[in-house]
Scaffold this motif. Structure first.
Motif, PDB file in Angstrom:
ATOM      1  N   UNK A  70      75.210  59.639  17.048  1.00  0.00           N
ATOM      2  CA  UNK A  70      76.798  59.303  17.410  1.00  0.00           C
ATOM      3  C   UNK A  70      77.491  58.838  15.801  1.00  0.00           C
ATOM      4  N   UNK A  71      78.300  59.945  15.719  1.00  0.00           N
ATOM      5  CA  UNK A  71      79.190  59.603  14.305  1.00  0.00           C
ATOM      6  C   UNK A  71      80.197  58.611  14.666  1.00  0.00           C
ATOM      7  N   UNK A  72      80.673  58.049  13.226  1.00  0.00           N
ATOM      8  CA  UNK A  72      81.661  56.918  13.415  1.00  0.00           C
ATOM      9  C   UNK A  72      82.938  57.397  13.264  1.00  0.00           C
ATOM     10  N   UNK A  73      83.760  56.564  12.425  1.00  0.00           N
ATOM     11  CA  UNK A  73      85.148  56.689  12.334  1.00  0.00           C
ATOM     12  C   UNK A  73      85.331  57.911  11.203  1.00  0.00           C
ATOM     13  N   UNK A  74      86.582  58.415  11.161  1.00  0.00           N
ATOM     14  CA  UNK A  74      87.010  59.582  10.285  1.00  0.00           C
ATOM     15  C   UNK A  74      85.991  60.815  10.245  1.00  0.00           C
ATOM     16  N   UNK A  75      85.060  61.083  11.332  1.00  0.00           N
ATOM     17  CA  UNK A  75      84.237  62.101  11.349  1.00  0.00           C
ATOM     18  C   UNK A  75      84.120  62.572  12.827  1.00  0.00           C
ATOM     19  N   UNK A  76      83.503  63.761  13.039  1.00  0.00           N
ATOM     20  CA  UNK A  76      83.560  64.263  14.316  1.00  0.00           C
ATOM     21  C   UNK A  76      81.924  65.020  14.291  1.00  0.00           C
TER      22      UNK A  76
END
Length: 266
Positions: free
Chosen positions: A32-38
């Motif tokens: 599960x990535x976080x913010x500012x990432x995909x």
């Protein structure tokens, strides 16, 4: 692990895509990535992972081709979406989360059993709280450039010179604009989330990882320490030479540590 497919998961009021590397449904690790990432930003790590025939990387909502963030969005939305993804695989051995994704994973493991959880520099409130007024103003103005600048400088602590260099790189800045649109709502969700006394209560084993360059340093290292205090029994590991963006700067190095932690259960 070059072969990959894209899987669609129906969730409440939308859909989430999952990039599946390797076998479509064998013993799996879910990232599960976080913010500012995909999911694409984590593809290099996924390709280097060993020990799981299936490596699934969630493309959280707010990132195409997943759907947009719904009305009433909050951490509960992310937890429900992640739970739906896990139900789509028959044998999830490890759940991995990075940054905000780590917080999502830790909360998910409070409501459903998880055999093994790894979180890389997870964050929790009051992470980024001071930036919320400026992030809200940028969102209301529809000013993505301002939103990214606030996120980089006030949330991550980036200096003016580094921010200016990123902005001068047209391709990099365009990518940040694409990924940074949900910055205000995601930062707000982190800070409005409930703070249970214990996180990952239903995880059989928890490994927390911090980058050597961030150990004990604000904002990521200090938030990591806050999280660690809420996960009794977790084992803390340090990734040598790295900071928050190890998935971009040293994907093989990060994958090697994650793979090694995974083999401890076999």
């Amino acid at each position: 692990m070059e072969r990959s497919i894209q899987k669609y998961v129906e969730v409440d009021r939308g859909r989430v895509t999952v990039d599946v590397h390797g076998e479509p449904d064998q013993p799996a690790i879910v990232l599960i990535p976080g913010a500012m990432a995909d999911a694409a930003a984590w593809s290099a790590v996924a390709r280097h992972l060993d020990g799981w025939p299936t490596v699934a990387v969630v493309n959280r909502r707010g990132r195409e081709p997943s759907g947009p963030l719904p009305d009433g969005y909050g951490l509960a939305t992310e937890i429900e979406d992640a739970a739906a993804v896990l139900r789509g695989f028959t044998d999830v051995r490890t759940l991995f989360g990075w940054s905000y994704g780590g917080l999502i994973a830790l909360h998910l493991a409070n409501i459903r059993p998880v055999p093994h959880l790894i979180a890389y520099e997870p964050v929790m409130a009051p992470f980024g709280a001071a930036a919320l007024p400026d992030l809200r103003r940028a969102q209301d103005d529809g000013d993505l450039d301002a939103s990214i600048t606030v996120a980089l400088q006030q949330v991550t602590g980036m200096d003016d010179a580094t921010t200016a260099a990123l902005r001068a790189d047209t391709a990099t800045w365009s990518e940040l604009r694409r990924l940074g649109a949900p910055a205000y709502r995601e930062t707000l969700a982190i800070n409005e989330a409930a703070r249970p006394a214990v996180l990952a209560a239903r995880a059989a084993r928890v490994d927390l990882v911090v980058g050597e360059r961030n150990r004990g340093r604000a904002p990521y290292g200090t938030s990591f320490d806050d999280v660690a205090r809420h996960v009794p029994g977790a084992v803390v590991h340090e990734l040598t030479g790295q900071g928050h963006l190890a998935h971009l700067d040293a994907p093989g190095h990060l994958a090697s540590l994650v793979s090694r932690l995974g083999t401890l259960d076999t």
